[in-house]
Design an enzyme around this catalytic site. Structure first.
Site, PDB file in Angstrom:
ATOM      1  CG  ASP A 140       6.049   2.606   3.522  1.00  0.00           C
ATOM      2  OD1 ASP A 140       5.166   2.020   2.876  1.00  0.00           O
ATOM      3  OD2 ASP A 140       6.809   2.009   4.303  1.00  0.00           O
ATOM      4  CG  ASP A 177      11.673   3.362   6.348  1.00  0.00           C
ATOM      5  OD1 ASP A 177      10.987   4.331   6.730  1.00  0.00           O
ATOM      6  OD2 ASP A 177      11.232   2.200   6.279  1.00  0.00           O
ATOM      7  CE  LYS A 184      12.705  -0.620   8.115  1.00  0.00           C
ATOM      8  NZ  LYS A 184      11.415   0.006   7.739  1.00  0.00           N
ATOM      9  CE  LYS A 236       6.376  -1.038   2.829  1.00  0.00           C
ATOM     10  NZ  LYS A 236       6.481  -0.851   4.299  1.00  0.00           N
ATOM     11  CD  GLU A 259      10.128   4.004   2.919  1.00  0.00           C
ATOM     12  OE1 GLU A 259       9.469   3.155   3.559  1.00  0.00           O
ATOM     13  OE2 GLU A 259      10.855   3.708   1.948  1.00  0.00           O
ATOM     14  CD  GLN A 306       2.633  -4.534   5.359  1.00  0.00           C
ATOM     15  OE1 GLN A 306       2.878  -3.502   4.767  1.00  0.00           O
ATOM     16  NE2 GLN A 306       1.423  -4.861   5.742  1.00  0.00           N
TER      17      GLN A 306
END
Length: 367
Positions: free
Chosen positions: A242, A191, A162, A266, A217, A294
């Site tokens: 995403d 991401d 992240k 997802k 991402e 998720q």
């Protein structure tokens, strides 16, 4: 095979540590267990994880829309009337995880009725997926320690990091530390959860160019249309859409508009039915696909591996299947185990999930 009753049960399970990222953070899994009952005595289950900072849904909202709007339009229909059910759900805008959970519970009930695994009903390509672990915001040393623990204890060798903090060097330092500590034998991708601007994203990716990243991402918002297109044109790695590319129409828009070159599926937000359509579209367009997470519990992870293992394209890359490890408990009678970096589907019909009644009684919030 007719639907007779639909339940939406709130439950809450604390995380051992919060997961932090650019668009929010999660301390407690306040999810919804969805159960679909049929006149044959079959019960299909799935999990709805609300993410208000991404899709606007809350636990209470998911329960309300299922109880008051969706359930009345499902009762009396056959499990085989999937197109009718999808059409009925689509009349109401938004509410993606509520719709997805109903769809997956329907498929689970169908698998249990036919005595077949959902993976085989969907495609049956394999019975397992390699696992990618998602690393939330922390200090570099702590994130390296977590990654090393996941590699040493579970055999995981792919990590999604992240990013999206300011200044950008906070996250660049983390990715660099991960690469230096873990070496070239692991896969890393980043991401941003839309946390950076296009210019910040380009600068960060330039500084990380030598770190061998697999993907980038959602580094910047998709509604910065020109900035996002400019950014994607600068990159030499696939850019994953995403949360900006949920439906097949979203995917078409983002890809043909030059705002992405890969997608994340997802099932927690598109179920199995719409995820199939997104998969087939991606296959036709020749896109890279990753199976996303998720921040699902173990039920959601079982659903993800059931879908991801069903197709060659979705099983090619490691799927985000491990964040249930951060939860202090779960609802399954038999917990999931990641071994040698892989998660396998459960034997038996449906998605292979059986709920422990004592745990449900302990964690549910409506009693």
């Amino acid at each position: 095979m007719k639907i007779t009753h639909v339940e939406a049960i709130p439950f809450a399970i604390p995380y051992r540590k919060p997961l932090k990222f650019a668009s929010g953070e999660v301390h407690i899994a306040e999810h919804v267990l969805v159960r679909i009952h049929t006149d044959d005595g079959i019960v299909g289950i799935a999990e709805a994880p609300p993410r208000p900072f991404t899709y606007g849904e809350t636990q209470a909202g998911i329960i309300a829309v299922i109880d008051k709007i969706f359930a009345p339009h499902l009762i009396g229909l056959s499990l085989l009337q999937r197109e009718t059910i999808l059409n009925n759900l689509s009349r109401t805008v938004g509410n993606p995880t509520a719709k997805a959970a109903l769809d997956m519970a329907l498929w689970d009930a169908l698998g249990r009725t036919l005595d077949l695994p959902v993976t085989e009903l969907l495609g049956g390509y394999t019975d397992r997926m390699r696992v990618c672990h998602m690393l939330g915001f922390d200090e570099p040393a702590a994130m390296v320690d977590e990654a090393q623990r996941m590699r040493d204890h579970h055999g995981i060798t792919t990590f999604k990091v992240k990013v999206g903090r300011r200044p950008i060097h906070l996250d660049i330092a983390v990715v660099r530390a991960l690469r230096e500590a873990l070496g070239d034998d692991i896969d890393l991708y980043v991401d941003g959860n839309r946390g950076w601007t296009a210019a910040e994203s380009a600068a960060a990716m330039k500084e990380m160019a030598e770190l061998g990243l697999l993907f980038a991402e959602e580094l910047c918002p998709a509604d910065d249309v020109l900035g996002r297109r400019w950014l994607v044109s600068q990159l030499d790695v696939p850019f994953i859409a995403d949360e900006s590319a949920v439906t097949p129409a979203d995917v078409t828009r983002e890809i043909l508009g030059g705002s992405a070159t890969a997608i994340s599926i997802k099932v927690a937000r598109t179920g199995f039915t719409t995820s199939q359509r997104v998969h087939h579209l991606a296959e036709g367009l020749g896109l890279e696909v990753v199976m996303g997470n998720q921040i699902d519990g173990q039920i959601g992870s079982l659903c993800t591996v059931a879908f991801g293992s069903a197709y060659r394209l979705t099983s090619h890359r490691a799927g985000e299947l491990s964040n249930f490890l951060d939860m202090s408990d779960d609802l399954l009678t038999e917990p999931l185990h990641i071994q040698n970096g892989e998660l396998t589907i459960r034997p038996g019909p449906g998605i292979g999930a059986d709920i422990d009644p004592d745990k449900l009684r302990h964690y549910r919030q409506d009693t």
